[in-house]
Design a protein around this motif. Structure first.
Motif, mmCIF file in Angstrom:
data_model
loop_
_atom_site.group_PDB
_atom_site.id
_atom_site.type_symbol
_atom_site.label_atom_id
_atom_site.label_comp_id
_atom_site.label_asym_id
_atom_site.label_seq_id
_atom_site.Cartn_x
_atom_site.Cartn_y
_atom_site.Cartn_z
ATOM 1 N N THR A 41 -8.007 2.062 -6.458
ATOM 2 C CA THR A 41 -6.976 1.694 -5.481
ATOM 3 C C THR A 41 -7.385 2.005 -4.052
ATOM 4 O O THR A 41 -6.675 1.629 -3.098
ATOM 5 N N GLY A 42 -8.518 2.698 -3.878
ATOM 6 C CA GLY A 42 -8.998 2.987 -2.528
ATOM 7 C C GLY A 42 -10.068 2.027 -2.049
ATOM 8 O O GLY A 42 -10.540 2.146 -0.910
ATOM 9 N N LEU A 43 -10.480 1.077 -2.894
ATOM 10 C CA LEU A 43 -11.543 0.140 -2.548
ATOM 11 C C LEU A 43 -10.984 -1.095 -1.847
ATOM 12 O O LEU A 43 -9.803 -1.430 -1.993
ATOM 13 N N PRO A 44 -11.812 -1.803 -1.082
ATOM 14 C CA PRO A 44 -11.354 -3.027 -0.407
ATOM 15 C C PRO A 44 -10.948 -4.098 -1.424
ATOM 16 O O PRO A 44 -11.487 -4.185 -2.533
ATOM 17 N N TRP A 45 -10.007 -4.947 -0.999
ATOM 18 C CA TRP A 45 -9.561 -6.081 -1.843
ATOM 19 C C TRP A 45 -9.295 -7.264 -0.924
ATOM 20 O O TRP A 45 -8.568 -7.150 0.061
ATOM 21 N N ARG A 46 -9.925 -8.365 -1.234
ATOM 22 C CA ARG A 46 -9.780 -9.614 -0.480
ATOM 23 C C ARG A 46 -10.037 -9.415 1.014
ATOM 24 O O ARG A 46 -9.372 -10.006 1.863
ATOM 25 N N THR A 63 0.842 -1.198 0.000
ATOM 26 C CA THR A 63 0.000 0.000 0.000
ATOM 27 C C THR A 63 0.874 1.243 0.000
ATOM 28 O O THR A 63 2.072 1.181 0.300
ATOM 29 N N GLY A 64 0.254 2.376 -0.340
ATOM 30 C CA GLY A 64 0.926 3.654 -0.320
ATOM 31 C C GLY A 64 0.231 4.625 0.598
ATOM 32 O O GLY A 64 -0.959 4.449 0.951
ATOM 33 N N SER A 65 0.923 5.685 0.973
ATOM 34 C CA SER A 65 0.369 6.665 1.904
ATOM 35 C C SER A 65 -0.697 7.518 1.217
ATOM 36 O O SER A 65 -0.552 7.899 0.054
ATOM 37 N N LYS A 101 -7.100 3.091 7.232
ATOM 38 C CA LYS A 101 -5.715 3.235 7.691
ATOM 39 C C LYS A 101 -5.024 4.444 7.069
ATOM 40 O O LYS A 101 -3.835 4.673 7.293
ATOM 41 N N GLY A 102 -5.796 5.210 6.263
ATOM 42 C CA GLY A 102 -5.218 6.391 5.624
ATOM 43 C C GLY A 102 -4.266 6.048 4.492
ATOM 44 O O GLY A 102 -3.361 6.836 4.187
#
Length: 539
Positions: free
Chosen positions: A224-229, A215-217, A236-237
């Motif tokens: 890329t901001g959606l839930p995965w698995r 992940t990135g800050s 977590k920001g």
């Protein structure tokens, strides 16, 4: 065309180097350390010779020249540079340090001019003056264009009376603008680093790997901001470093590491054989100096301020591309130009001594042979210019004349030659020690007494031959005296060579070299016949 310039770099820069024509400047100017540097040359055996010669006096004193240079800066430099230089001189005073700084300032102004907008400059110095030089460079290049203060650990730890052991140099890195060339450079991982971080291995043939954050800050509203698995990075920001479809593909390729701990976040497998290495840092501790690194003995020329080729290669690779122009205005023994040539860059080298030009030419020839092409500008190319050099500076004439036959100086200081101005060594027998050949250089009137003196020097120095380089044509009695000295018989070549030989500068410029044995004694008979009469090589 690659260029070697003999002369004052301030004059060369102003008269020969156009605006915005250089991609990278590296300079390693004399430090204000109040000491004289001596050049030590190697004997044929590879050991350091006792003979040495002062290459330059690294001492600066405030005098008329410094005052004139400061007036020039005040009259011609940008206002902010003038204000800074006046402030430094006013604060520090008119002394050795400020004499050094004004000399550097006027040259840094010219180096800034010749740099392309995308260009970079690296100034190599020591802590004696690095803080003052940084202030000067801030004024000329703009503080916003300061990029790095690189620390080079040049030697191992050693004791020093009542202070921390001085073991580093400083390299100040500036660019001409905020749009500059930069190539990411990497160092190989150490064994300790590999053992510590690349500690996982799935035994599937892919080798060792370590696990990194996937992940990135920062929060993102897109894919890329959606839930995965079942893992949501937003609370977590953070956000995923890849699109979710790419994460699926990575998982299918078994490049996602799933920790055995319940709820632990997945990580990305980073394999050792795909890693580029450690990005270069601003502390260089993996490149030893010429003194401390035993492997560098093959590289060392005995030049006191010589820097390792690897150090210059790292700088050139980071801040230039193939075909770019690299400039070194204090070229010394030519490490910068050799590194630039090796890496496929064009280059310009400048030095104020014929000794340095000779060292550079020999080093380029030794490393690259006919593969390197360059022009030497400023050295005599005909009899008239040689005569002019002799009138202007007989000592520099002597250095230049010795360079014509690849000989090194034999004296420890000006005027202390004891009958021998230069020396070279020949090896004409397998497994034999180098045999000495002494050289005298005469730029004034000559007579037969010079030949008699040279004979005496040959005997005293236990040399096998004596060579006389003269600006004037030899007299007939001189030639008779030289013939009377007889011959030196070369066991390796089974050939006789005149023991005392005379060549004029005009003859040497025309390619009529001295005759003495070649260094290589492993040639077969046919090769020896083919190379008879050619000039021998300095070992």
């Amino acid at each position: 065309m690659n260029l070697l310039y003999y002369g004052d770099n301030l004059y060369i820069l102003r008269e020969h180097i156009p605006d915005a024509s250089v991609d990278l400047v590296y300079l390693d100017p004399p430090f204000n350390s109040n000491r004289s540097y001596n050049v030590l040359f190697r004997e044929a055996s590879g050991k350091s010779a006792d003979a040495q010669i002062t290459a330059f006096d690294d001492t600066w004193h405030w005098g008329p020249a410094s005052e004139e240079t400061l007036r020039e800066i005040v009259a011609t430099a940008p206002a902010h540079v003038v204000e800074m230089m006046q402030a430094i001189v006013g604060f520090v005073g008119r002394n050795d340090m400020t004499a050094y700084l004004v000399m550097m300032a006027v040259r840094l102004i010219e180096l800034h001019r010749v740099l392309k907008p995308t260009g970079s400059l690296y100034l190599h110095c020591d802590p004696t003056a690095s803080h003052y030089l940084k202030v000067v460079m801030d004024a000329i290049f703009d503080p916003r264009n300061f990029r790095s203060e690189v620390i080079w650990k040049r030697t191992h730890a050693h004791s020093s009376a009542k202070r921390w052991g001085p073991i580093h140099d400083v390299i100040l890195f500036y660019t001409k603008s905020d749009t500059y060339l930069w190539n990411n450079s990497y160092q190989e991982y150490s064994d300790e680093y590999i053992q510590r971080y690349f500690k996982f291995d799935d035994n599937d043939g892919r080798g060792r790997y370590w696990t990194g954050d996937i992940t990135g800050s920062g929060v993102r509203t897109g894919d890329t901001g959606l839930p995965w698995r079942g893992f949501d990075p937003t609370p977590k920001g953070r956000h995923w470093a890849y699109l979710r479809a790419d994460l699926d593909a990575l998982d299918t390729d078994r490049r996602i590491y799933w920790p055995p701990t319940q709820g632990a976040w997945p990580k990305l497998k980073r394999y050792l054989d795909e890693a580029k290495g450690v990005p270069v840092q601003d502390i260089i501790s993996d490149i030893a100096s010429m003194v401390t690194m035993g492997a560098s003995k093959r590289e060392a020329l005995g030049y006191p301020t010589q820097k390792p080729l690897a150090l210059l290669e790292r700088i050139i690779q980071a801040s230039s591309n193939e075909g770019d122009v690299v400039l070194d205005p204090f070229c010394g023994c030519g490490t910068t130009v050799c590194a630039a040539q090796k890496l496929g860059r064009q280059w310009i080298g400048i030095d104020v001594t014929h000794l340095a030009i000779a060292l550079m030419r020999q080093r380029l020839d030794d490393m690259f042979g006919e593969a390197v092409q360059y022009e030497v500008v400023g050295q005599p190319a005909d009899l008239a210019s040689a005569q002019a050099l002799a009138l202007a500076d007989r000592y520099q004439f002597q250095m230049w004349a010795l360079s014509l036959i690849k000989a090194r100086p034999a004296q420890s200081k000006k005027g202390a030659d004891q009958g021998s101005d230069g020396v070279l060594f020949i090896m004409d027998e397998a497994r034999s020690k180098g045999k000495k050949v002494v050289i005298q250089v005469k730029s004034g009137h000559v007579g037969s007494s010079i030949i008699r003196d040279l004979k005496g020097v040959v005997q005293r120095e236990k040399a096998v031959m004596g060579l006389l380089v003269t600006l004037e044509a030899p007299t007939r009695p001189m030639e008779i005296e030289a013939l009377a000295a007889g011959h030196y018989h070369s066991p390796g070549w089974n050939r006789d060579y005149p023991q005392i030989q005379i060549r004029t500068i005009e003859q040497l410029l025309a390619g009529q070299m001295f005759e003495y044995p070649q260094a290589n004694v492993t040639l077969n008979r046919a090769e020896r016949e083919e190379t008879k009469g050619t000039q021998g090589e300095l070992l």
